[in-house]
Design a protein around this motif. Sequence first.
Motif, mmCIF file in Angstrom:
data_model
loop_
_atom_site.group_PDB
_atom_site.id
_atom_site.type_symbol
_atom_site.label_atom_id
_atom_site.label_comp_id
_atom_site.label_asym_id
_atom_site.label_seq_id
_atom_site.Cartn_x
_atom_site.Cartn_y
_atom_site.Cartn_z
ATOM 1 N N SER A 750 1.183 -1.159 0.090
ATOM 2 C CA SER A 750 0.453 -0.050 -0.052
ATOM 3 C C SER A 750 0.300 1.265 0.474
ATOM 4 C CB SER A 750 -0.879 -0.001 0.575
ATOM 5 O OG SER A 750 -1.468 1.434 1.086
ATOM 6 N N LEU A 751 2.521 0.913 -0.076
ATOM 7 C CA LEU A 751 2.864 2.154 -0.475
ATOM 8 C C LEU A 751 2.774 2.982 0.621
ATOM 9 C CD1 LEU A 751 2.981 3.688 -3.988
ATOM 10 C CD2 LEU A 751 4.143 2.129 -3.394
ATOM 11 N N ASP A 752 3.278 2.497 2.064
ATOM 12 C CA ASP A 752 2.792 3.380 3.358
ATOM 13 C C ASP A 752 3.837 4.877 3.564
ATOM 14 O OD1 ASP A 752 2.242 3.186 5.451
ATOM 15 O OD2 ASP A 752 3.917 2.788 6.608
ATOM 16 N N GLY A 753 5.484 4.592 2.533
ATOM 17 C CA GLY A 753 6.151 5.320 2.776
ATOM 18 C C GLY A 753 4.797 7.215 2.181
ATOM 19 N N SER A 800 -7.084 10.846 -2.876
ATOM 20 C CA SER A 800 -5.804 11.700 -3.373
ATOM 21 C C SER A 800 -4.581 10.743 -3.634
ATOM 22 C CB SER A 800 -5.201 12.530 -1.885
ATOM 23 O OG SER A 800 -4.567 11.870 -1.150
ATOM 24 N N LEU A 801 -4.116 11.047 -4.725
ATOM 25 C CA LEU A 801 -2.664 9.958 -5.180
ATOM 26 C C LEU A 801 -1.352 9.971 -4.536
ATOM 27 C CD1 LEU A 801 -5.462 9.969 -6.657
ATOM 28 C CD2 LEU A 801 -3.923 9.445 -8.993
ATOM 29 N N PRO A 802 -0.423 9.360 -4.886
ATOM 30 C CA PRO A 802 0.973 9.088 -4.359
ATOM 31 C C PRO A 802 1.579 10.390 -5.239
ATOM 32 C CG PRO A 802 0.258 6.864 -4.580
ATOM 33 C CD PRO A 802 -0.977 7.709 -5.147
ATOM 34 N N SER A 803 2.146 11.315 -4.057
ATOM 35 C CA SER A 803 2.446 12.410 -4.719
ATOM 36 C C SER A 803 3.840 12.340 -5.549
ATOM 37 C CB SER A 803 3.747 13.482 -3.312
ATOM 38 O OG SER A 803 4.461 11.752 -2.724
ATOM 39 N N ASN A 804 4.561 10.769 -5.382
ATOM 40 C CA ASN A 804 5.569 10.562 -6.362
ATOM 41 C C ASN A 804 4.443 9.745 -8.107
ATOM 42 O OD1 ASN A 804 5.047 8.316 -4.747
ATOM 43 N ND2 ASN A 804 7.417 7.692 -5.447
ATOM 44 N N CYS A 805 3.322 9.152 -8.336
ATOM 45 C CA CYS A 805 3.146 9.314 -9.440
ATOM 46 C C CYS A 805 1.559 9.444 -9.399
ATOM 47 C CB CYS A 805 2.743 7.122 -7.858
ATOM 48 S SG CYS A 805 4.379 6.445 -8.177
#
Length: 982
Positions: A750-753, A800-805
Motif C-alpha cells: 500500500s506504499l506506506d511511505g 488523493s494519489l501518491p505524490s510521486n505517482c
Amino acid sequence: MYSSHVLFNVGRQRVSVIFLLHLLLTGATELPSCKESDYHFEYTDCDVLGSRWRVAIPNKPETCTGLPDPVKGTHCTFSCNEGEFLDMRTQECQKCVAGTYSLGTGVAFDEWDTLPTGFVSHGISMNLGDTHTNCSNSTWIPKGDYIASNTDECTSTLSYAVSLKKPGSVSFQYFYPDNHMFFEFYVQNDQCQSTDSQRRWMKISESDWDYHYVQLSSGNNVLYWRTTGFSLAANTAKPVLLKNIAISGVSYTSECFHCKPGTYSDKPGAARCVPCPANSYSNKGATACQPCEADKYSGNGSGTCLQRPPCTTTDYFHTHTPCDSSGQTQLMYKWMEPKICSETAEGAVQLPASGEMMACPPCNPGFFSNNTSTCEPCPQGFYSNGTECSECPAGTEPVVGFEYKWWNTMPSNIRSSVFSSEYRSTERNTGWEVAGEYIYTTPSNQDSDYMMLALTVPGYSLPHSLSEDNERVQLSRITFVFETKCTADCKLYFMAGQNEWSNIVESWSGTIGKQSYSYLIKSNNTVSFTWGFQRTGIFSMKNEYSSDYAKIYSVHLTNVIGGVASECRQCALAAVDSESACVPCPPGHYMLNGTGVCKSCPSNTIIRPEQPIGKQACIPCGPNTYSNEGRSACMSDCTLALHHKGDMLNYDFSTLANVTGFQSSPLFTSKGLQYFHHFSVALCGTENRALASCVENVTESKRDVKGYICQSTVVPSEVRDQSVVSSQPFSIGDSLIGVTTDFKFDDISSLDGNFPVESELPDVIFYYRSRETTQACKNARSASIRLRCDPTVILKNHVSLPSNCSEGTCDGCSFHFLWRSQYACPLCSERNYKEIVSACIQGIQRTTYVWQQPLRCTGGVSLPPQKISACVTLDFWLKFGVSIGTVAAILLITISCYFWKRTRKLQYKYSKLMMTAGDKECELPAADSCAIMEGEDAEDDLIYLSKKSFFTKIKSFSRERTSDGFDSVPLKSSAAQEMEMN
C-alpha cells in the motif's frame, strides 16, 4: 487535378440586364462581332416565382459585340438525370459522350490529389482556453484516391458549403478502424440546425469501407466531418479515411467531366466511370483500358503500369493440400496473388517444385477424421482428442469450445485478409496460411500492409455444471500461443469486440519468443477476435522486410455456443426429477474428482469458477470479508471491528459505499492537450450493490467496464455537446480480496511511505485485484484504497494519489489511493466523551457530557443528555463546618483541662512519696493519717489554703521547680489544719 467539379456557380454576382443593354448601345460598333467561342451562357438568380433568364456572358469583357439577347430560362425546378448535362444553347438535357460522366443534379469528389475547391480544413485544440497547443498542422490530408484525417489529439474539421435548389442528399464512403479516434459527421442548414445527434456518431468499420447516406434540405447546407484522436499513449491512432463524396440537389450541370486516369466510360450517358482492372491502365477521358506490357503490371484503377521486379523467395509461400484417403498431404508452393514479380527477369528465383508428400496432422480436439480424410466435428454430447469421437459417460457433460492446434486447413470460422497500409482492401486473401503445426503470415507486396486474421463465434453459454451468478466475471476465455520474428518495427495486434476492427486489447512489438496469452470474455457482445500483423508502420512500396513473420500455434476458446468438446466434465449427482442430467454442486460445495459427490467447502470460502473439482477449488476469503450466497465472490458489508491498543474499534463505511468518482491531476500530451485519468470506485457492499462503471463514449459501441474500481481517460471538450470525452476504460479491481490495517497483503503493497501516518488511529485498507492479465501486468492489475479518519474533511470523495505517482500508479499495474473522510473514523463510544459537573447554584447541580478533542469518531453512540440533580449550597456547609469546629474546640479544651488536673495529682503523690522516702533510705514511709489513703476521692486531696483572693488562688497553681527537679508544693500538717479551723 480532380475530375469532380462544382457543376454550378454558387453565389455568382447577379448579371444585370441593364448593364448588357448598355454594352449594346455604347460605342461598341468598332468591336468585332462575337462568335460562339467568345461567350457562354449563365442563368440569373431565381425570383420568387421560380423564374430566371438566360444571358450571354463574354469570356473577356469588351472584346466583341453583338451578344445574343437575354431569353426566358427554364424553371428553377428543372433538372437533368444522371449521365446528362444541360445544353445552355438549347436549354435541353443532352447525354454525356463516352469517356465523360455527369451526376445530373449533383457534384462528386473522387480525386484527392489536392484539396478540392470549396473544401476547408483546419485544426483546433479541444483544450478550452489553452493557447499553447499548436494544431495548425492537424488537418485532413489528400492522399490521391481518398483524404485522411489527423491522428493526434487535436480536433480536425473538414467542411464544405453547398446551396441546393431542391431537397437532395450527400453520400460518402469512410473507413473508421480505431476506437481511439472520435469521428462524427453532421450538417448545418440555413437555421444553423444540426443533424440528429444520434446519427452524428459514425460506427466503427466492420472490415472494409462503409457507406453513409444523409438527406439534405433545400437551401444552404454546410457539411462537417470532424475527428479527434484520443490515443494518449505511445501508440498513434489510425486515421479516418474518406472517399467518393457525392452531393445531389444542385440546380444543374452545364457540362460533362472526363473520367480520371485509371477509369473509363465506354457508353454515352455515364453517371460514373469504371475502374480499370489489374494489369491495365487508362488516361484521362478514356473510353477503354489498355493492357500493360508483359514485363509490367498495375493494380485496379491504375493510370500507369510499373516495371515487374525480379521474383525473390519472399514472393511465394508454402501451404498444404487437404488430406487424401491415405492420410497424406502435399506440400505446395504458390506465388503471392496478385503476382507482380517476373520469373524471367535477371536474377529472378523460380517457384520451388510442389508435390512433396507429408503425413497429415491429426484433427483438432473435438473433431474426427471421416472416410474422406476430412475432419468433421463430433456430434453433441461426444468428445474427442482428434482421432475418434466418444460419448461422454453418464454423470458427465462435454466441455464445448474451439481448440485449434493443428493447421492443415483453415477453419470455417476463421478468415484471412490483407489491408494495405492505407487501409485499402486488396484482392488477396492469403494474409495468413496454414503450415501444419502453426498458421503464419505470408509475404506481402508492401511491408506496411496489415495481415489480418479474424475469428468469429455466435456467442457463449456456461456449462450446466457451473451455476449462473451475478458476481461471476468470466463468461469465457480465449488463449493463444504465438511467436514473432522481426528485423524492423513490426507489431502484432490482438483485438476483441463486435467486429474485426474492434478494441485493441494488446499489442506486441519486435521479436517475441513463443509465449501464451489469455483474455477473459465478460460479455456476449464480444464475438470477434482479430490478429493484425504489420511489418513496419512506415509506408513504402518496397518489401524488404517480407521475411518478418508472426506465427500462431494454437487458439483455445471455451464455452462457445455450437462448439466441440475435447473432454467431459464431471457432473454432480442429481435427483431423478432434475430437468438436466448434469447439475452443479450446491453453493459452497466442491466435487470429489471422478465421483460426482459434492462436499462442502470450509466456511467463508469461495469456489474457483474454472476448477470446481477438488478441495483446492475452495479459496478462503481475505480478512474481514465474507463469501456471498453463491460462494462465487468475497465481499464486505461495509462494517469492520478491529482491536487496537486494547480497545475495540467499530467502523461503518456505508456512507462511502456509493459509487464515487475522482480524477488525477491534469496531464498533458506532447502537443499540450490536457487530459485526466478518471477513477470510479464502489468501495464495498452486498450482492445487490451498485458497481463502479467506466464507459467509452468515443464510439457508438459504448463499451462499459464494471467492477469495484475502474479507470478511463477523459478529455475536456465540447464534442457532441458533452463536457468530457471518455475513452480507454479498463478494470483495476474485479474482486475484493481483503480489508485490513496491514500495509502489505497478498503481494500488494500500500506504499506506506507515500501516505505517512498522521494519528494514532490505524488506516483501514481495502485490497482489490483484477482478473485480466496484460503484457505489462503478468499478475493482473491491483489496487489498494487506504481509508483515513479525518474529521476536518466534509466532502465524501476527498481522494488523493501518491505524490510521486501522479497517475495513481508507479508501474501501471498497482494503483494506490488515500481516501480522507470523517466517515472513515470509527464509531463513537463512551470512551470518546467526558462529563463536566457544574457548581451547585441555588440547590441545583448540572452534569454535561462533551466530546473529547480532537474528535476522531463518527456516528455510533450519542452524547448522553444533561443531568440535573439537587445539591446543598456552600453557605450551609460553611456554617455547619464552623459550628462543628466550635463544638470540637470546646470539647478538646475540656478534655485537655481534665487530663491536666489528673496529671497534677499524680505529680503530687509522687512528690510526697519521694519526700517520705528521704527519711530512711531503703525503707518505705510509715502510714500517716494525714496522707491520702488509697481509695479516697481525688477531690479530698485538694490543698486547702487560707482565704485569699481569686488571683492568689490562681497563682498558687503555678509550679516552682527546685534544684532537684521537683515542683515545690506547700503542704500543711493536720495540726496546722486544726489550728486554722479553730
